[in-house]
Design a protein around this motif. Structure first.
Motif, PDB file in Angstrom:
ATOM      1  N   ALA A  84     -57.588  30.914  -9.205  1.00 16.97           N
ATOM      2  CA  ALA A  84     -58.047  31.350 -10.525  1.00 16.97           C
ATOM      3  C   ALA A  84     -59.526  31.030 -10.731  1.00 16.97           C
ATOM      4  CB  ALA A  84     -57.206  30.685 -11.618  1.00 16.97           C
ATOM      5  N   GLY A  85     -59.949  29.875 -10.245  1.00 17.51           N
ATOM      6  CA  GLY A  85     -61.362  29.511 -10.374  1.00 17.51           C
ATOM      7  C   GLY A  85     -62.269  30.465  -9.634  1.00 17.51           C
ATOM      8  N   ARG A  86     -61.857  30.851  -8.440  1.00 17.37           N
ATOM      9  CA  ARG A  86     -62.669  31.788  -7.664  1.00 17.37           C
ATOM     10  C   ARG A  86     -62.678  33.165  -8.308  1.00 17.37           C
ATOM     11  NH1 ARG A  86     -60.730  33.022  -3.006  1.00 17.37           N
ATOM     12  NH2 ARG A  86     -58.806  31.796  -2.896  1.00 17.37           N
ATOM     13  N   VAL A  87     -61.530  33.582  -8.844  1.00 13.70           N
ATOM     14  CA  VAL A  87     -61.452  34.880  -9.524  1.00 13.70           C
ATOM     15  C   VAL A  87     -62.356  34.881 -10.754  1.00 13.70           C
ATOM     16  CG1 VAL A  87     -59.933  36.388 -10.881  1.00 13.70           C
ATOM     17  CG2 VAL A  87     -59.162  35.510  -8.664  1.00 13.70           C
ATOM     18  N   GLU A  88     -62.301  33.822 -11.543  1.00 15.83           N
ATOM     19  CA  GLU A  88     -63.137  33.764 -12.748  1.00 15.83           C
ATOM     20  C   GLU A  88     -64.624  33.808 -12.393  1.00 15.83           C
ATOM     21  OE1 GLU A  88     -64.004  31.148 -16.782  1.00 15.83           O
ATOM     22  OE2 GLU A  88     -62.225  30.708 -15.554  1.00 15.83           O
ATOM     23  N   ASP A  89     -65.028  33.040 -11.413  1.00 16.97           N
ATOM     24  CA  ASP A  89     -66.435  33.042 -11.004  1.00 16.97           C
ATOM     25  C   ASP A  89     -66.870  34.436 -10.557  1.00 16.97           C
ATOM     26  OD1 ASP A  89     -66.602  30.353 -11.546  1.00 16.97           O
ATOM     27  OD2 ASP A  89     -66.423  29.710  -9.456  1.00 16.97           O
ATOM     28  N   PHE A  90     -65.990  35.109  -9.817  1.00 15.96           N
ATOM     29  CA  PHE A  90     -66.314  36.446  -9.310  1.00 15.96           C
ATOM     30  C   PHE A  90     -66.402  37.459 -10.447  1.00 15.96           C
ATOM     31  CE2 PHE A  90     -64.716  40.598  -7.789  1.00 15.96           C
ATOM     32  CZ  PHE A  90     -65.727  40.905  -6.887  1.00 15.96           C
ATOM     33  N   VAL A  91     -65.423  37.447 -11.347  1.00 13.81           N
ATOM     34  CA  VAL A  91     -65.405  38.432 -12.434  1.00 13.81           C
ATOM     35  C   VAL A  91     -66.587  38.214 -13.373  1.00 13.81           C
ATOM     36  CG1 VAL A  91     -64.121  39.267 -14.449  1.00 13.81           C
ATOM     37  CG2 VAL A  91     -62.924  38.838 -12.283  1.00 13.81           C
ATOM     38  N   ARG A  92     -66.838  36.961 -13.738  1.00 12.10           N
ATOM     39  CA  ARG A  92     -67.955  36.693 -14.649  1.00 12.10           C
ATOM     40  C   ARG A  92     -69.310  36.960 -13.977  1.00 12.10           C
ATOM     41  NH1 ARG A  92     -66.877  34.092 -19.444  1.00 12.10           N
ATOM     42  NH2 ARG A  92     -64.936  32.899 -19.653  1.00 12.10           N
ATOM     43  N   GLY A  93     -69.434  36.524 -12.729  1.00  4.87           N
ATOM     44  CA  GLY A  93     -70.734  36.579 -12.074  1.00  4.87           C
ATOM     45  C   GLY A  93     -71.077  37.901 -11.423  1.00  4.87           C
TER      46      GLY A  93
END
Length: 397
Positions: free
Chosen positions: A19-28
């Motif tokens: 989830a952390g990697r997904v959030e970083d990818f979607v936001r960034g």
């Protein structure tokens, strides 16, 4: 920094890491693409969708809820990941958690034969192919909508094939899809078929202009004219279609809730930032009770929506169908998120109804979500019927 914080207590380490990697990818990487001109009224173009999926593949977050070897995260873990994927309307498309593909992948993973998984499921998991689910029919024909028993599309055996005829509508993603799951009615009852797309026997009459604009391919009206499908591409046996639809139903309702919760978390972040920066009558908007209270109510609704999602996910993780629980979650979450999205627009005033931020699109998407996978009123009616059944049983006991 968001004033809303997801409850990750007790979540598995693997889900939190994904989830952390997904959030970083979607936001960034994905949120900055929201103004890309390839985003149209029928969703991002296939070119753009494939580009984003390529980015997700490189970042190691493509189809993050399905692990190596085909193993699937639990429903609770899936919620943790899919909420983050929804932080942009483009996020689920980019990381391959968007409907109807996510629900179709789940169904095939549960009930597909090894041959059907190899042919249809694997290309979807790899982000190489989109899909569609053909069930709803035009109201003018008297066909199936919220009541699937009204299905008019027919299928009949012909040697080692089945022949399908009928009309379908609101078929999400049909334009540009590489495979479809078609529901039709035989003498035995409902049937479900996997088909390759495009097919000359499946004609797109038009792609409808709708309030939402996040799903590639939009929503189409379809005519199926003497479509021949090998018998080996039927899921299960003739008459078992509704049973397989039930396998897909509750999880698909809930993953809609997950994705749109992510969107509304983002909308609330934008509205909160605006209310703190924008001044009127000598002070920041947030200091005006009428505005501050709306944002406070948003936090309450967001948390209630999140907890309903995790509650229903836990029920599904016991192995039951969770039909009642998913109806309750669908109603509670869609109505709560509608309130959140509406308040975000209101807090931002004129800015909230422009495309300058993603808030305006999120409002439109959430309005459609109140109808996706069954309108609120149908779910309430179904729950009321259960109340009556339970009462009768209690009287007879």
């Amino acid at each position: 920094m968001s004033s809303f914080h997801l409850t990750d207590t007790g979540m598995s380490d693997r889900a939190l890491e994904i989830a952390g990697r997904v959030e970083d990818f979607v936001r960034g990487r994905i949120a900055p693409m929201e103004k890309d001109p390839r985003c149209g009224s029928h969703g991002p173009s296939d070119e753009m969708a494939l580009e984003m999926k390529g980015m997700a593949r490189e970042a190691g977050v493509l189809t993050p809820h399905i692990l190596g070897g085909g193993a699937h995260l639990t429903h609770r873990e899936t919620a943790c990941v899919l909420i983050r994927s929804g932080l942009s309307p483009l996020g689920p498309v980019a990381v391959n958690t968007m409907a109807p593909d996510e629900g179709n992948m789940y169904l095939l993973g549960k009930v597909g034969s090894p041959e059907l998984k190899e042919r249809f499921l694997q290309p979807m998991v790899q982000g190489k192919m989109r899909s569609a689910f053909f069930m709803t029919e035009p109201a003018a024909d008297g066909g199936a909508g919220s009541d699937p028993s009204m299905m008019l599309t027919t299928c009949r055996p012909d040697g080692n094939h089945w022949v399908i005829n009928g009309r379908k509508t609101y078929i999400t993603g049909a334009d540009g899809a590489g495979m479809g799951i078609i529901m039709a009615k035989s003498d035995d009852g409902a049937c479900m078929f996997l088909v390759d797309l495009p097919d000359p026997a499946i004609k797109i009459v038009r792609v409808l202009e709708t309030i939402d604009s996040s799903m590639p391919g939009g929503h189409s009206e379809i005519v199926i004219d003497n479509l021949r499908v090998p018998a080996t591409q039927m899921l299960g046996e003739s008459g078992e279609g509704f049973r397989y639809a039930q396998v897909r139903l509750s999880p698909a309702r809930l993953t809609h809730c997950m994705r749109w919760l992510g969107c509304c978390i983002r909308a609330n972040e934008i509205a909160s930032d605006y209310a703190n920066r924008r001044h009127a009558f000598g002070k920041p908007l947030v200091d005006h009770e009428g505005v501050g209270f709306m944002l406070a109510e948003n936090l309450i609704d967001l948390k209630q929506a999140e907890l309903m999602i995790y509650w229903c996910a836990d029920v599904l993780d016991t192995g039951v169908l969770g039909t009642v629980e998913s109806s309750m979650a669908k109603v509670a979450v869609s109505e709560a998120l509608m309130r959140v999205a509406d308040r975000c627009v209101q807090v931002m005033g004129g800015q909230g109804v422009t495309a300058d931020t993603i808030v305006e699109q999120i409002f439109r998407e959430i309005r459609a979500f109140r109808i996706y996978d069954g309108p609120t009123e149908v779910h309430k009616w179904s729950l009321a019927k259960k109340i009556k059944r339970d009462w009768k049983k209690a009287q007879e006991a």
